[in-house]
Design a protein around this motif. Structure first.
Motif, PDB file in Angstrom:
ATOM      1  N   UNK A  71       0.840  -1.210   0.000  1.00  0.00           N
ATOM      2  CA  UNK A  71       0.000   0.000   0.000  1.00  0.00           C
ATOM      3  C   UNK A  71       0.872   1.256   0.000  1.00  0.00           C
ATOM      4  N   UNK A  72       1.848   1.280   0.947  1.00  0.00           N
ATOM      5  CA  UNK A  72       2.664   2.490   1.086  1.00  0.00           C
ATOM      6  C   UNK A  72       3.509   2.749  -0.152  1.00  0.00           C
ATOM      7  N   UNK A  73       3.999   1.669  -0.774  1.00  0.00           N
ATOM      8  CA  UNK A  73       4.757   1.856  -2.016  1.00  0.00           C
ATOM      9  C   UNK A  73       3.851   2.471  -3.093  1.00  0.00           C
ATOM     10  N   UNK A 124       2.051   9.829  -5.184  1.00  0.00           N
ATOM     11  CA  UNK A 124       2.506  11.149  -4.717  1.00  0.00           C
ATOM     12  C   UNK A 124       3.604  11.694  -5.634  1.00  0.00           C
ATOM     13  N   UNK A 125       4.451  10.822  -6.141  1.00  0.00           N
ATOM     14  CA  UNK A 125       5.549  11.260  -7.020  1.00  0.00           C
ATOM     15  C   UNK A 125       5.066  11.505  -8.449  1.00  0.00           C
ATOM     16  N   UNK A 126       4.309  10.549  -8.992  1.00  0.00           N
ATOM     17  CA  UNK A 126       4.036  10.591 -10.439  1.00  0.00           C
ATOM     18  C   UNK A 126       2.765  11.336 -10.833  1.00  0.00           C
ATOM     19  N   UNK A 127       1.782  11.436  -9.949  1.00  0.00           N
ATOM     20  CA  UNK A 127       0.561  12.160 -10.342  1.00  0.00           C
ATOM     21  C   UNK A 127       0.857  13.654 -10.599  1.00  0.00           C
ATOM     22  N   UNK A 162      11.644   4.757  -6.827  1.00  0.00           N
ATOM     23  CA  UNK A 162      11.530   4.587  -5.368  1.00  0.00           C
ATOM     24  C   UNK A 162      12.593   3.621  -4.838  1.00  0.00           C
ATOM     25  N   UNK A 163      12.788   2.499  -5.536  1.00  0.00           N
ATOM     26  CA  UNK A 163      13.801   1.560  -5.037  1.00  0.00           C
ATOM     27  C   UNK A 163      15.214   2.016  -5.403  1.00  0.00           C
TER      28      UNK A 163
END
Length: 386
Positions: free
Chosen positions: A141-143, A149-152, A336-337
């Motif tokens: 979920x958090x990923x 949050x980053x891509x939208x 993210x990773x």
């Protein structure tokens, strides 16, 4: 004498197993064929029902937050991102603007992670076990939330994913040399799609188109349900072997195996849910199964890509949204990773939530209702007022 009889019985049973497996694989192939036909029906029905007014019909979802909520809630209710993304591909082929559909596929990623969160509730009686299982479920979920949050914002400001998806789709659909001419999949599904279209020709466009959409959606539900069921019977044992062999051998192996297992079972919910009991029992740590979860996001894109190959209507747009889904998930993993600062944020958040929920079980319930239904509902209400 007994040994001879036993050997003969075992041989007969082995032959029966092989026969059953062949029959199951043939059934999977037939169901995939009808899945592709269903996407064609939705595209054709949407085009017939809306004419050139598809954009106006979805004015309410031109707000990206509304699109995100539609994708999240629809997937949380249906419990299958493959079903929702296949329906979106069909709608885009029928005229739904790609820009409206992008937040919807992002929302599908969030909505699909509810399944393993619910699975983790099975460990609720044992405090330590529940903390580990709930953390393993919510790391997904958090990923996915961090990815949105980053891509939208990047999508809203620059149309990043839309451009990348268009570029990738352009490789397969070229002006005046469309893949239509050599699209054997579409040619194979044409008899079913055309028969359905002819059967509603006497009806008003709105009614006929709506009927085609309805039939297509029902077919997608049925086919994905039974494909998943059959593949689980055929592949879950092997999927578990792959998972056991991969976990603990490094992040790249974990991500690749998560992708492979999800392609095999055609369900990211199944892949991620398989890990929850392993984490709950303490067999594997959260950091060990985390890369496997990321691979599940990538593997689940195959269904939409498959569906887009035979979309009836605007095939370039259908392929574009399918590639956007794939690009979004691959970029999410890379960014993210790949960035050390971001890499373990989902893990830390999931560990904290797991420990808190183990102390107070109502936190777990409030989290599920809040993240998947209450907050999306509030956002939808606010965005409709603004």
């Amino acid at each position: 004498m007994d040994d001879v009889l036993d050997d003969a019985a075992n041989e007969v049973m082995a032959k029966e197993d092989t026969g059953n497996q062949i029959l199951q694989w043939v059934s999977v192939a037939a169901l995939v064929y009808f899945l592709i036909c269903a996407v064609g029906l939705i595209g054709s029905g949407f085009k017939t029902a809306t004419g050139d007014e598809a954009k106006e019909m979805f004015e309410f979802a031109t707000n990206p937050f509304a699109g995100l909520v539609v994708g999240t809630v629809a997937t949380a209710l249906i419990q299958s991102s493959s079903t929702v993304t296949s329906i979106i591909v069909g709608l885009v082929a029928g005229g739904l603007p790609v820009s409206v559909a992008v937040p919807m596929v992002m929302g599908a990623n969030i909505g699909t992670s509810i399944t393993n969160t619910i699975v983790s509730l099975g460990h609720v009686r044992e405090k330590k076990e529940f903390a580990r299982a709930f953390s393993a479920a919510t790391v997904h979920d958090f990923f996915n939330l961090l990815s949105v949050v980053i891509f939208l914002p990047l999508e809203m400001m620059f149309g990043l994913l839309e451009h990348l998806g268009k570029m990738l789709a352009g490789i397969f659909v070229v002006e005046d040399a469309s893949i239509k001419g050599m699209n054997f999949v579409k040619a194979a599904t044409a008899p079913v799609v055309n028969t359905a279209k002819h059967s509603v020709e006497g009806l008003p466009d709105g009614l006929g188109g709506s009927l085609l959409i309805l039939v297509g959606i029902v077919m997608i539900f049925i086919t994905i349900h039974y494909v998943g069921k059959l593949l689980k019977q055929l592949m879950v044992g092997r999927a578990k072997d792959i998972m056991h062999a991969a976990i603990g051998k490094g992040p790249v192996s974990g991500i690749f195996s998560g992708t492979l297992v999800t392609v095999l079972v055609q369900s990211s919910s199944t892949t991620t849910s398989l890990m929850v009991p392993l984490a709950g029992s303490g067999a594997f740590g959260l950091k060990q199964i985390y890369p496997f979860t990321l691979g599940a996001n990538i593997g689940t894109c195959i269904t939409a890509l498959l569906a887009a190959t035979a979309a009836d209507g605007n095939q370039a747009a259908a392929l574009q949204i399918a590639f956007i889904h794939l690009t979004y998930n691959v970029l999410g993993v890379l960014v993210i990773y790949g960035i050390p600062f971001l890499r373990f944020l989902p893990v830390k958040a999931a560990e904290w939530l797991g420990a808190t929920a183990a102390e107070n079980k109502l936190v777990a319930l409030a989290y599920i209702i809040g993240v998947f239904f209450l907050i999306p509902g509030l956002c939808l209400g606010i965005s409709s007022i603004l």
